[in-house]
Scaffold this active site. Structure first.
Site, short mmCIF file in Angstrom:
data_model
loop_
_atom_site.label_atom_id
_atom_site.label_comp_id
_atom_site.label_asym_id
_atom_site.label_seq_id
_atom_site.Cartn_x
_atom_site.Cartn_y
_atom_site.Cartn_z
N GLU A 178 -4.39 4.02 5.85
CA GLU A 178 -4.19 3.76 4.41
C GLU A 178 -4.77 4.91 3.59
O GLU A 178 -4.21 5.33 2.57
CB GLU A 178 -4.87 2.44 4.01
CG GLU A 178 -4.72 2.17 2.53
CD GLU A 178 -5.69 1.14 1.97
OE1 GLU A 178 -5.62 -0.03 2.38
OE2 GLU A 178 -6.50 1.51 1.10
N ARG A 199 0.84 -1.22 0.00
CA ARG A 199 0.00 0.00 0.00
C ARG A 199 0.87 1.27 0.00
O ARG A 199 0.51 2.27 0.61
CB ARG A 199 -0.94 0.03 1.21
CG ARG A 199 -1.99 -1.07 1.23
CD ARG A 199 -2.95 -0.98 0.06
NE ARG A 199 -4.08 -1.87 0.19
CZ ARG A 199 -4.09 -3.15 -0.17
NH1 ARG A 199 -3.01 -3.69 -0.70
NH2 ARG A 199 -5.17 -3.88 -0.03
N SER A 241 -10.55 -0.26 3.14
CA SER A 241 -9.79 -0.35 4.39
C SER A 241 -9.30 1.03 4.80
O SER A 241 -8.64 1.71 3.99
CB SER A 241 -8.56 -1.25 4.21
OG SER A 241 -8.93 -2.54 3.81
P1 FAD Z 1 -8.50 8.92 -5.32
O1 FAD Z 1 -9.20 8.54 -4.06
O2 FAD Z 1 -9.17 9.91 -6.21
O3 FAD Z 1 -7.04 9.43 -4.98
C1 FAD Z 1 -6.21 8.70 -4.09
C2 FAD Z 1 -4.86 9.43 -4.00
O4 FAD Z 1 -4.20 9.37 -5.26
C3 FAD Z 1 -5.01 10.93 -3.69
O5 FAD Z 1 -3.92 11.31 -2.88
C4 FAD Z 1 -4.93 11.60 -5.07
O6 FAD Z 1 -4.42 12.91 -4.99
C5 FAD Z 1 -3.98 10.68 -5.81
N1 FAD Z 1 -4.26 10.57 -7.24
C6 FAD Z 1 -5.41 10.12 -7.82
N2 FAD Z 1 -5.29 10.12 -9.16
C7 FAD Z 1 -4.05 10.57 -9.44
C8 FAD Z 1 -3.33 10.82 -10.65
N3 FAD Z 1 -3.87 10.58 -11.86
N4 FAD Z 1 -2.07 11.33 -10.57
C9 FAD Z 1 -1.51 11.57 -9.36
N5 FAD Z 1 -2.13 11.37 -8.19
C10 FAD Z 1 -3.39 10.86 -8.22
N6 FAD Z 1 -7.55 -0.48 -2.50
C11 FAD Z 1 -6.77 -1.58 -2.64
O7 FAD Z 1 -5.55 -1.44 -2.82
N7 FAD Z 1 -7.29 -2.84 -2.56
C12 FAD Z 1 -8.61 -3.06 -2.37
O8 FAD Z 1 -9.04 -4.21 -2.33
C13 FAD Z 1 -9.47 -1.93 -2.23
N8 FAD Z 1 -10.78 -2.10 -2.01
C14 FAD Z 1 -11.60 -1.01 -1.87
C15 FAD Z 1 -12.97 -1.22 -1.65
C16 FAD Z 1 -13.83 -0.14 -1.51
C17 FAD Z 1 -15.31 -0.39 -1.29
C18 FAD Z 1 -13.31 1.19 -1.61
C19 FAD Z 1 -14.24 2.36 -1.49
C20 FAD Z 1 -11.96 1.41 -1.79
C21 FAD Z 1 -11.09 0.30 -1.92
N9 FAD Z 1 -9.69 0.46 -2.12
C22 FAD Z 1 -8.90 -0.63 -2.30
C23 FAD Z 1 -9.09 1.82 -2.13
C24 FAD Z 1 -9.17 2.53 -3.49
O9 FAD Z 1 -10.12 1.93 -4.32
C25 FAD Z 1 -7.83 2.54 -4.22
O10 FAD Z 1 -6.86 3.17 -3.42
C26 FAD Z 1 -7.90 3.25 -5.56
O11 FAD Z 1 -6.70 3.06 -6.28
C27 FAD Z 1 -8.16 4.75 -5.43
O12 FAD Z 1 -8.43 5.25 -6.73
P2 FAD Z 1 -9.13 6.66 -6.94
O13 FAD Z 1 -9.08 6.95 -8.39
O14 FAD Z 1 -10.47 6.64 -6.33
O15 FAD Z 1 -8.15 7.61 -6.15
N1 EPU Z 2 -11.15 -10.47 10.35
C1 EPU Z 2 -11.65 -10.38 11.63
N2 EPU Z 2 -12.90 -9.87 11.79
C2 EPU Z 2 -13.67 -9.49 10.75
C3 EPU Z 2 -13.15 -9.55 9.43
C4 EPU Z 2 -11.87 -10.05 9.26
O1 EPU Z 2 -11.00 -10.75 12.61
O2 EPU Z 2 -14.80 -9.05 10.98
C5 EPU Z 2 -9.78 -11.01 10.15
C6 EPU Z 2 -9.85 -12.51 9.80
O3 EPU Z 2 -8.77 -13.14 10.46
C7 EPU Z 2 -9.63 -12.51 8.31
C8 EPU Z 2 -8.65 -11.36 8.16
O4 EPU Z 2 -9.13 -10.37 9.08
O5 EPU Z 2 -9.07 -13.72 7.85
C9 EPU Z 2 -8.50 -10.78 6.77
O6 EPU Z 2 -9.73 -10.28 6.31
P1 EPU Z 2 -9.97 -10.00 4.75
O7 EPU Z 2 -9.67 -11.21 3.94
O8 EPU Z 2 -11.32 -9.38 4.61
O9 EPU Z 2 -8.85 -8.96 4.34
P2 EPU Z 2 -8.22 -7.68 5.06
O10 EPU Z 2 -6.85 -8.04 5.50
O11 EPU Z 2 -9.13 -7.14 6.09
C10 EPU Z 2 -7.09 -6.82 2.90
C11 EPU Z 2 -6.97 -5.51 2.18
C12 EPU Z 2 -8.19 -5.26 1.32
C13 EPU Z 2 -8.30 -6.40 0.30
C14 EPU Z 2 -8.42 -7.72 1.05
C15 EPU Z 2 -8.39 -8.90 0.11
C16 EPU Z 2 -5.54 -4.08 3.50
C17 EPU Z 2 -5.43 -2.88 4.38
N3 EPU Z 2 -6.76 -4.42 3.12
O12 EPU Z 2 -8.17 -6.69 3.81
O13 EPU Z 2 -7.99 -4.03 0.63
O14 EPU Z 2 -9.42 -6.22 -0.53
O15 EPU Z 2 -7.30 -7.87 1.95
O16 EPU Z 2 -7.11 -9.07 -0.41
O17 EPU Z 2 -4.51 -4.66 3.13
C18 EPU Z 2 -8.32 -1.68 0.73
O18 EPU Z 2 -7.10 -1.57 0.68
O19 EPU Z 2 -9.09 -0.70 0.76
C19 EPU Z 2 -8.92 -3.02 0.78
C20 EPU Z 2 -10.24 -3.25 0.87
#
Ligand code: FAD
Ligand code: EPU
Length: 346
Positions: free
Chosen positions: A334, A164, A238
Protein backbone atom coordinates in the site's frame (compact mmCIF):
# COMPACT_ATOMS: atom_id res chain seq x y z
CA UNK A 1 9.42 30.58 -1.33
CA UNK A 2 12.80 29.43 -0.04
CA UNK A 3 14.60 26.60 -1.81
CA UNK A 4 16.95 24.82 0.59
CA UNK A 5 19.78 22.46 -0.34
CA UNK A 6 20.83 19.05 1.06
CA UNK A 7 17.99 18.70 3.55
CA UNK A 8 17.37 15.57 5.63
CA UNK A 9 13.85 14.19 5.11
CA UNK A 10 13.86 12.34 8.46
CA UNK A 11 11.36 14.73 10.05
CA UNK A 12 9.20 14.71 6.93
CA UNK A 13 8.28 11.00 6.80
CA UNK A 14 6.53 9.02 9.54
CA UNK A 15 8.85 6.01 9.09
CA UNK A 16 11.62 8.40 10.21
CA UNK A 17 13.94 7.30 7.38
CA UNK A 18 16.98 9.54 7.12
CA UNK A 19 17.59 10.30 3.43
CA UNK A 20 18.63 13.61 1.89
CA UNK A 21 16.88 15.78 -0.68
CA UNK A 22 19.15 17.73 -3.01
CA UNK A 23 16.58 20.58 -2.99
CA UNK A 24 13.61 21.14 -0.66
CA UNK A 25 10.88 23.80 -0.59
CA UNK A 26 7.56 24.33 1.16
CA UNK A 27 4.89 25.63 -1.22
CA UNK A 28 2.07 27.76 0.18
CA UNK A 29 0.27 28.87 -2.99
CA UNK A 30 -0.31 28.02 -6.65
CA UNK A 31 2.27 30.68 -7.52
CA UNK A 32 4.87 28.94 -5.35
CA UNK A 33 4.20 25.74 -7.29
CA UNK A 34 4.75 27.46 -10.65
CA UNK A 35 7.95 29.05 -9.32
CA UNK A 36 9.16 25.67 -8.07
CA UNK A 37 8.44 23.99 -11.42
CA UNK A 38 10.50 26.67 -13.19
CA UNK A 39 13.38 26.10 -10.76
CA UNK A 40 13.31 22.32 -11.26
CA UNK A 41 13.20 22.69 -15.03
CA UNK A 42 16.23 25.01 -15.04
CA UNK A 43 18.13 22.79 -12.57
CA UNK A 44 17.08 19.67 -14.59
CA UNK A 45 15.85 17.93 -11.46
CA UNK A 46 12.80 15.69 -11.04
CA UNK A 47 10.10 16.51 -8.48
CA UNK A 48 8.66 14.68 -5.49
CA UNK A 49 5.43 15.96 -3.94
CA UNK A 50 5.20 15.40 -0.24
CA UNK A 51 2.30 15.93 2.15
CA UNK A 52 2.65 14.59 5.70
CA UNK A 53 5.00 11.78 4.58
CA UNK A 54 2.75 9.17 6.26
CA UNK A 55 2.48 6.82 3.29
CA UNK A 56 5.97 6.84 1.77
CA UNK A 57 9.05 4.66 2.10
CA UNK A 58 12.31 6.32 1.02
CA UNK A 59 14.99 3.88 -0.14
CA UNK A 60 17.61 6.34 -1.46
CA UNK A 61 18.75 9.95 -1.27
CA UNK A 62 16.78 12.05 -3.76
CA UNK A 63 18.66 14.06 -6.37
CA UNK A 64 15.45 16.00 -6.82
CA UNK A 65 13.37 18.97 -5.72
CA UNK A 66 11.09 17.83 -2.90
CA UNK A 67 8.00 20.02 -2.61
CA UNK A 68 6.18 19.89 0.69
CA UNK A 69 2.64 21.08 0.03
CA UNK A 70 1.50 23.56 2.72
CA UNK A 71 -1.38 25.22 0.87
CA UNK A 72 -4.04 26.04 3.51
CA UNK A 73 -7.62 27.28 3.70
CA UNK A 74 -11.07 25.73 4.16
CA UNK A 75 -14.21 27.37 2.73
CA UNK A 76 -17.72 26.42 1.63
CA UNK A 77 -18.17 26.89 -2.10
CA UNK A 78 -21.85 26.03 -2.30
CA UNK A 79 -24.63 25.31 0.12
CA UNK A 80 -28.17 23.96 -0.07
CA UNK A 81 -30.64 22.41 2.37
CA UNK A 82 -28.95 18.99 2.65
CA UNK A 83 -25.46 19.52 1.36
CA UNK A 84 -22.43 21.78 1.58
CA UNK A 85 -19.49 21.62 -0.81
CA UNK A 86 -16.42 22.33 1.26
CA UNK A 87 -13.11 23.20 -0.42
CA UNK A 88 -9.85 22.51 1.40
CA UNK A 89 -6.26 23.42 0.54
CA UNK A 90 -4.08 20.37 -0.10
CA UNK A 91 -1.80 21.23 2.82
CA UNK A 92 -4.55 21.17 5.47
CA UNK A 93 -4.02 18.27 7.88
CA UNK A 94 -6.70 15.65 7.19
CA UNK A 95 -7.72 15.15 10.81
CA UNK A 96 -8.03 18.92 11.37
CA UNK A 97 -10.32 19.04 8.34
CA UNK A 98 -12.46 16.23 9.79
CA UNK A 99 -12.74 18.12 13.10
CA UNK A 100 -13.61 21.35 11.24
CA UNK A 101 -16.45 19.57 9.42
CA UNK A 102 -17.82 18.11 12.67
CA UNK A 103 -17.65 21.49 14.46
CA UNK A 104 -19.63 22.98 11.56
CA UNK A 105 -22.32 20.27 11.81
CA UNK A 106 -21.30 18.63 8.56
CA UNK A 107 -21.01 14.88 8.31
CA UNK A 108 -19.65 12.23 5.97
CA UNK A 109 -16.00 11.96 7.04
CA UNK A 110 -16.25 11.39 10.81
CA UNK A 111 -15.36 7.67 10.35
CA UNK A 112 -12.07 8.84 8.79
CA UNK A 113 -10.94 10.59 11.98
CA UNK A 114 -7.26 10.50 12.98
CA UNK A 115 -5.90 9.32 9.63
CA UNK A 116 -2.50 11.04 9.43
CA UNK A 117 -1.44 13.17 6.48
CA UNK A 118 -2.88 15.93 4.34
CA UNK A 119 -6.07 16.64 2.43
CA UNK A 120 -4.13 16.70 -0.86
CA UNK A 121 -2.90 13.13 -0.46
CA UNK A 122 -6.31 11.76 0.56
CA UNK A 123 -7.57 11.11 -3.01
CA UNK A 124 -4.25 9.46 -3.97
CA UNK A 125 -5.21 6.17 -2.37
CA UNK A 126 -8.87 6.91 -1.67
CA UNK A 127 -8.21 6.85 2.07
CA UNK A 128 -10.55 4.62 3.97
CA UNK A 129 -11.36 3.39 7.44
CA UNK A 130 -14.26 2.07 9.50
CA UNK A 131 -16.59 1.52 6.57
CA UNK A 132 -16.03 4.82 4.69
CA UNK A 133 -13.76 5.84 1.82
CA UNK A 134 -13.36 9.43 0.58
CA UNK A 135 -14.80 8.29 -2.73
CA UNK A 136 -18.22 8.60 -1.03
CA UNK A 137 -17.82 12.35 -0.38
CA UNK A 138 -15.43 13.39 -3.15
CA UNK A 139 -16.75 16.23 -5.33
CA UNK A 140 -13.68 17.26 -7.39
CA UNK A 141 -10.05 18.30 -7.13
CA UNK A 142 -7.80 20.90 -8.68
CA UNK A 143 -4.26 20.03 -9.72
CA UNK A 144 -1.30 21.34 -11.70
CA UNK A 145 0.31 19.12 -14.32
CA UNK A 146 4.03 18.96 -13.62
CA UNK A 147 5.17 18.72 -17.24
CA UNK A 148 3.11 21.71 -18.50
CA UNK A 149 2.27 23.84 -15.43
CA UNK A 150 -1.39 23.75 -16.54
CA UNK A 151 -4.29 23.63 -14.11
CA UNK A 152 -6.77 20.78 -14.42
CA UNK A 153 -10.01 19.87 -12.65
CA UNK A 154 -10.69 16.20 -11.91
CA UNK A 155 -14.24 14.93 -11.37
CA UNK A 156 -15.04 11.53 -9.78
CA UNK A 157 -15.11 9.77 -13.16
CA UNK A 158 -11.58 11.04 -13.92
CA UNK A 159 -10.09 9.81 -10.65
CA UNK A 160 -11.12 6.16 -10.95
CA UNK A 161 -11.21 5.37 -7.25
CA UNK A 162 -10.75 1.80 -6.04
CA UNK A 163 -9.72 0.16 -2.78
CA UNK A 164 -6.59 2.15 -1.76
CA UNK A 165 -6.30 3.19 -5.44
CA UNK A 166 -6.86 6.06 -7.83
CA UNK A 167 -5.54 7.19 -11.19
CA UNK A 168 -2.91 9.20 -9.23
CA UNK A 169 -1.39 5.98 -7.88
CA UNK A 170 -1.46 4.36 -11.33
CA UNK A 171 -1.18 5.97 -14.79
CA UNK A 172 -0.84 9.53 -13.43
CA UNK A 173 1.56 8.65 -10.60
CA UNK A 174 3.80 11.61 -9.73
CA UNK A 175 2.47 13.66 -12.67
CA UNK A 176 0.15 16.13 -10.91
CA UNK A 177 0.35 18.40 -7.89
CA UNK A 178 -3.04 18.45 -6.18
CA UNK A 179 -3.58 21.87 -4.58
CA UNK A 180 -7.27 21.81 -3.63
CA UNK A 181 -9.90 19.14 -2.95
CA UNK A 182 -13.67 19.75 -2.81
CA UNK A 183 -15.97 17.52 -0.74
CA UNK A 184 -19.74 16.92 -0.64
CA UNK A 185 -20.68 16.96 3.03
CA UNK A 186 -24.09 16.45 4.49
CA UNK A 187 -26.02 18.76 6.84
CA UNK A 188 -28.07 15.83 8.18
CA UNK A 189 -26.18 13.05 9.90
CA UNK A 190 -26.77 9.40 8.96
CA UNK A 191 -24.56 7.30 11.26
CA UNK A 192 -22.41 4.57 9.68
CA UNK A 193 -21.53 2.23 12.53
CA UNK A 194 -21.49 -1.17 10.86
CA UNK A 195 -17.71 -1.70 10.85
CA UNK A 196 -15.65 -3.49 13.48
CA UNK A 197 -15.78 -2.34 17.06
CA UNK A 198 -17.59 0.99 16.60
CA UNK A 199 -20.89 -0.24 18.06
CA UNK A 200 -19.15 -1.83 21.05
CA UNK A 201 -17.24 1.36 21.85
CA UNK A 202 -20.34 3.57 21.41
CA UNK A 203 -22.16 1.30 23.87
CA UNK A 204 -19.34 1.72 26.36
CA UNK A 205 -19.69 5.47 25.80
CA UNK A 206 -23.46 5.20 26.43
CA UNK A 207 -24.32 6.67 23.04
CA UNK A 208 -27.46 5.03 21.68
CA UNK A 209 -28.06 7.77 19.08
CA UNK A 210 -24.54 8.76 18.12
CA UNK A 211 -23.70 12.15 16.65
CA UNK A 212 -20.88 12.62 14.15
CA UNK A 213 -18.69 13.77 17.08
CA UNK A 214 -19.53 10.57 19.04
CA UNK A 215 -18.52 8.42 16.06
CA UNK A 216 -15.33 10.41 15.61
CA UNK A 217 -14.49 9.90 19.31
CA UNK A 218 -15.20 6.15 19.04
CA UNK A 219 -12.97 5.81 15.97
CA UNK A 220 -10.18 7.77 17.69
CA UNK A 221 -10.48 5.50 20.71
CA UNK A 222 -10.21 2.31 18.59
CA UNK A 223 -7.35 3.62 16.45
CA UNK A 224 -5.33 4.71 19.48
CA UNK A 225 -5.75 1.26 21.04
CA UNK A 226 -4.18 -0.64 18.16
CA UNK A 227 -2.18 1.55 15.81
CA UNK A 228 1.29 2.79 16.82
CA UNK A 229 1.73 6.57 17.01
CA UNK A 230 4.42 7.58 14.49
CA UNK A 231 5.67 10.14 17.05
CA UNK A 232 6.71 7.20 19.24
CA UNK A 233 7.64 4.53 16.69
CA UNK A 234 8.20 5.04 12.97
CA UNK A 235 5.52 3.54 10.72
CA UNK A 236 3.27 4.31 7.75
CA UNK A 237 0.06 2.56 8.83
CA UNK A 238 -0.83 -0.59 6.87
CA UNK A 239 2.18 -1.52 4.76
CA UNK A 240 0.18 -3.86 2.51
CA UNK A 241 -3.35 -3.82 1.14
CA UNK A 242 -5.78 -6.50 2.25
CA UNK A 243 -5.83 -9.05 -0.59
CA UNK A 244 -9.07 -9.52 -2.51
CA UNK A 245 -9.63 -13.03 -3.93
CA UNK A 246 -12.40 -14.79 -5.89
CA UNK A 247 -15.03 -16.46 -3.65
CA UNK A 248 -13.93 -19.92 -4.88
CA UNK A 249 -10.32 -19.32 -3.83
CA UNK A 250 -11.51 -18.11 -0.43
CA UNK A 251 -13.70 -21.20 0.07
CA UNK A 252 -10.76 -23.53 -0.63
CA UNK A 253 -8.49 -21.63 1.74
CA UNK A 254 -11.20 -21.67 4.41
CA UNK A 255 -11.32 -25.47 4.24
CA UNK A 256 -7.60 -25.63 4.94
CA UNK A 257 -7.66 -22.78 7.51
CA UNK A 258 -11.11 -22.77 9.18
CA UNK A 259 -10.39 -19.60 11.21
CA UNK A 260 -9.53 -17.56 8.08
CA UNK A 261 -11.62 -14.35 8.20
CA UNK A 262 -13.10 -12.86 5.01
CA UNK A 263 -15.47 -10.03 4.10
CA UNK A 264 -17.42 -9.71 0.83
CA UNK A 265 -15.77 -7.11 -1.38
CA UNK A 266 -18.35 -7.46 -4.13
CA UNK A 267 -20.64 -10.25 -5.36
CA UNK A 268 -17.74 -12.44 -6.54
CA UNK A 269 -14.78 -11.47 -4.36
CA UNK A 270 -13.73 -11.69 -0.73
CA UNK A 271 -11.33 -9.39 1.13
CA UNK A 272 -9.01 -11.26 3.49
CA UNK A 273 -7.28 -9.40 6.36
CA UNK A 274 -3.56 -9.40 5.55
CA UNK A 275 -3.00 -9.07 9.32
CA UNK A 276 -4.32 -12.62 9.78
CA UNK A 277 -2.04 -14.01 7.05
CA UNK A 278 1.05 -12.23 8.44
CA UNK A 279 0.29 -13.36 11.99
CA UNK A 280 -0.28 -16.90 10.74
CA UNK A 281 3.16 -17.14 9.11
CA UNK A 282 4.70 -16.07 12.41
CA UNK A 283 5.79 -12.48 11.80
CA UNK A 284 3.58 -10.68 14.36
CA UNK A 285 5.77 -8.79 16.86
CA UNK A 286 9.03 -10.06 15.23
CA UNK A 287 12.10 -7.85 14.89
CA UNK A 288 14.69 -7.86 12.12
CA UNK A 289 17.54 -5.62 13.25
CA UNK A 290 16.23 -2.08 13.71
CA UNK A 291 12.89 -2.73 12.02
CA UNK A 292 10.02 -5.11 12.69
CA UNK A 293 6.36 -6.06 12.65
CA UNK A 294 4.04 -4.33 15.14
CA UNK A 295 2.93 -6.55 18.03
CA UNK A 296 -0.75 -5.43 18.01
CA UNK A 297 -1.32 -4.95 14.27
CA UNK A 298 0.98 -7.07 12.05
CA UNK A 299 -0.06 -5.16 8.92
CA UNK A 300 2.04 -2.29 10.26
CA UNK A 301 5.82 -2.47 9.77
CA UNK A 302 7.84 -0.34 12.17
CA UNK A 303 11.19 1.40 12.35
CA UNK A 304 12.44 1.17 15.94
CA UNK A 305 15.03 3.86 15.16
CA UNK A 306 17.92 4.07 12.74
CA UNK A 307 16.40 1.57 10.30
CA UNK A 308 16.91 2.26 6.59
CA UNK A 309 14.24 2.20 3.89
CA UNK A 310 15.88 -0.89 2.42
CA UNK A 311 15.66 -2.68 5.80
CA UNK A 312 11.87 -2.16 5.76
CA UNK A 313 11.73 -3.21 2.11
CA UNK A 314 13.73 -6.39 2.81
CA UNK A 315 11.45 -7.24 5.75
CA UNK A 316 8.38 -6.66 3.58
CA UNK A 317 9.75 -9.00 0.90
CA UNK A 318 10.35 -11.79 3.44
CA UNK A 319 6.76 -11.41 4.67
CA UNK A 320 5.43 -11.44 1.08
CA UNK A 321 7.42 -14.61 0.34
CA UNK A 322 6.17 -16.43 3.45
CA UNK A 323 2.55 -15.49 2.79
CA UNK A 324 2.89 -16.49 -0.88
CA UNK A 325 4.44 -19.83 0.05
CA UNK A 326 1.87 -20.76 2.67
CA UNK A 327 -1.36 -19.27 1.25
CA UNK A 328 -0.52 -18.72 -2.43
CA UNK A 329 -1.60 -15.08 -2.00
CA UNK A 330 0.57 -12.17 -3.09
CA UNK A 331 0.47 -9.17 -0.77
CA UNK A 332 0.48 -5.88 -2.64
CA UNK A 333 2.24 -2.89 -1.10
CA UNK A 334 0.00 0.00 0.00
CA UNK A 335 2.87 2.33 0.91
CA UNK A 336 4.47 4.36 -1.93
CA UNK A 337 8.07 3.32 -2.54
CA UNK A 338 10.14 6.41 -3.37
CA UNK A 339 13.65 6.45 -4.80
CA UNK A 340 15.63 8.44 -7.31
CA UNK A 341 14.23 6.43 -10.21
CA UNK A 342 10.53 6.87 -9.39
CA UNK A 343 10.31 10.65 -9.94
CA UNK A 344 8.97 12.81 -12.79
CA UNK A 345 10.84 15.66 -14.56
CA UNK A 346 8.97 18.94 -15.21
P1 FAD B 1 2.43 11.45 1.73
O1 FAD B 1 2.92 10.25 2.48
O2 FAD B 1 3.20 12.71 1.89
O3 FAD B 1 2.32 11.09 0.19
C1 FAD B 1 1.70 9.89 -0.23
C2 FAD B 1 1.72 9.86 -1.77
O4 FAD B 1 0.90 10.92 -2.28
C3 FAD B 1 3.11 10.12 -2.35
O5 FAD B 1 3.24 9.35 -3.52
C4 FAD B 1 3.10 11.62 -2.68
O6 FAD B 1 3.97 11.93 -3.76
C5 FAD B 1 1.65 11.84 -3.07
N1 FAD B 1 1.15 13.17 -2.71
C6 FAD B 1 1.08 13.72 -1.47
N2 FAD B 1 0.52 14.94 -1.52
C7 FAD B 1 0.22 15.18 -2.82
C8 FAD B 1 -0.36 16.28 -3.52
N3 FAD B 1 -0.77 17.39 -2.89
N4 FAD B 1 -0.48 16.19 -4.88
C9 FAD B 1 -0.08 15.08 -5.53
N5 FAD B 1 0.48 14.02 -4.93
C10 FAD B 1 0.62 14.05 -3.58
N6 FAD B 1 -4.54 5.41 5.22
C11 FAD B 1 -5.83 5.04 5.05
O7 FAD B 1 -6.34 5.07 3.91
N7 FAD B 1 -6.59 4.60 6.10
C12 FAD B 1 -6.11 4.54 7.35
O8 FAD B 1 -6.83 4.16 8.28
C13 FAD B 1 -4.75 4.94 7.57
N8 FAD B 1 -4.22 4.87 8.81
C14 FAD B 1 -2.92 5.24 9.01
C15 FAD B 1 -2.39 5.16 10.31
C16 FAD B 1 -1.07 5.54 10.55
C17 FAD B 1 -0.53 5.46 11.97
C18 FAD B 1 -0.27 6.01 9.47
C19 FAD B 1 1.15 6.45 9.73
C20 FAD B 1 -0.77 6.06 8.18
C21 FAD B 1 -2.10 5.67 7.94
N9 FAD B 1 -2.67 5.70 6.64
C22 FAD B 1 -3.98 5.37 6.46
C23 FAD B 1 -1.85 6.09 5.47
C24 FAD B 1 -1.75 7.62 5.26
O9 FAD B 1 -2.12 8.32 6.41
C25 FAD B 1 -2.61 8.10 4.10
O10 FAD B 1 -2.24 7.44 2.92
C26 FAD B 1 -2.52 9.60 3.88
O11 FAD B 1 -3.49 10.01 2.93
C27 FAD B 1 -1.13 10.04 3.40
O12 FAD B 1 -1.10 11.45 3.44
P2 FAD B 1 0.27 12.24 3.41
O13 FAD B 1 -0.06 13.68 3.28
O14 FAD B 1 1.09 11.87 4.58
O15 FAD B 1 0.91 11.70 2.07
N1 EPU C 1 -6.17 -9.44 12.61
C1 EPU C 1 -5.38 -10.52 12.96
N2 EPU C 1 -4.35 -10.31 13.82
C2 EPU C 1 -4.09 -9.10 14.36
C3 EPU C 1 -4.87 -7.98 13.98
C4 EPU C 1 -5.91 -8.18 13.08
O1 EPU C 1 -5.61 -11.65 12.52
O2 EPU C 1 -3.13 -8.99 15.14
C5 EPU C 1 -7.29 -9.65 11.67
C6 EPU C 1 -8.61 -9.84 12.44
O3 EPU C 1 -9.36 -10.83 11.76
C7 EPU C 1 -9.27 -8.49 12.30
C8 EPU C 1 -8.83 -8.10 10.90
O4 EPU C 1 -7.47 -8.53 10.83
O5 EPU C 1 -10.67 -8.57 12.40
C9 EPU C 1 -8.95 -6.63 10.55
O6 EPU C 1 -8.17 -5.84 11.42
P1 EPU C 1 -8.43 -4.27 11.55
O7 EPU C 1 -9.85 -4.00 11.89
O8 EPU C 1 -7.37 -3.73 12.46
O9 EPU C 1 -8.24 -3.69 10.10
P2 EPU C 1 -7.22 -4.00 8.91
O10 EPU C 1 -7.96 -4.74 7.86
O11 EPU C 1 -5.98 -4.64 9.42
C10 EPU C 1 -7.84 -1.88 7.59
C11 EPU C 1 -7.11 -0.77 6.89
C12 EPU C 1 -6.68 0.29 7.88
C13 EPU C 1 -7.94 0.86 8.55
C14 EPU C 1 -8.67 -0.28 9.25
C15 EPU C 1 -10.00 0.17 9.82
C16 EPU C 1 -6.09 -1.70 4.91
C17 EPU C 1 -4.84 -2.11 4.22
N3 EPU C 1 -5.96 -1.29 6.16
O12 EPU C 1 -6.91 -2.51 8.44
O13 EPU C 1 -6.04 1.34 7.16
O14 EPU C 1 -7.61 1.86 9.48
O15 EPU C 1 -8.96 -1.33 8.30
O16 EPU C 1 -10.90 0.40 8.79
O17 EPU C 1 -7.16 -1.72 4.29
C18 EPU C 1 -3.95 2.11 6.34
O18 EPU C 1 -4.43 2.01 5.21
O19 EPU C 1 -2.79 2.54 6.55
C19 EPU C 1 -4.74 1.69 7.50
C20 EPU C 1 -4.30 1.72 8.76
Amino acid sequence: MKIQENISLKAFNTFGIDVKAKFFAEVESKNDIIEALTFAKTAKKPILILGGGSNVLFTSDLDALVLKVNIRGIEPISQDKDKVILAAGAGEMWHDFVLYSIENNLSGIENLSLIPGTVGAAPMQNIGAYGVEIKAVFHSLEAIKICSGRTQIFLPADVNFGYRESVFKKSLKGKYIIYKVNFNLSTSHVPNISYGDIQKVLKEMNQAKPTAKNISDAVINIRQSKLPDPKTVGNAGSFFKNPVVPVEVYKKLKQAYPTLPGYPSDASQIKIPAAYLIENVGWKGKKLGKVGVHDKQPLVLVNYGGGKGNDILELSRKIQLDVQTKFNISLEREVNLINDKSLIYP
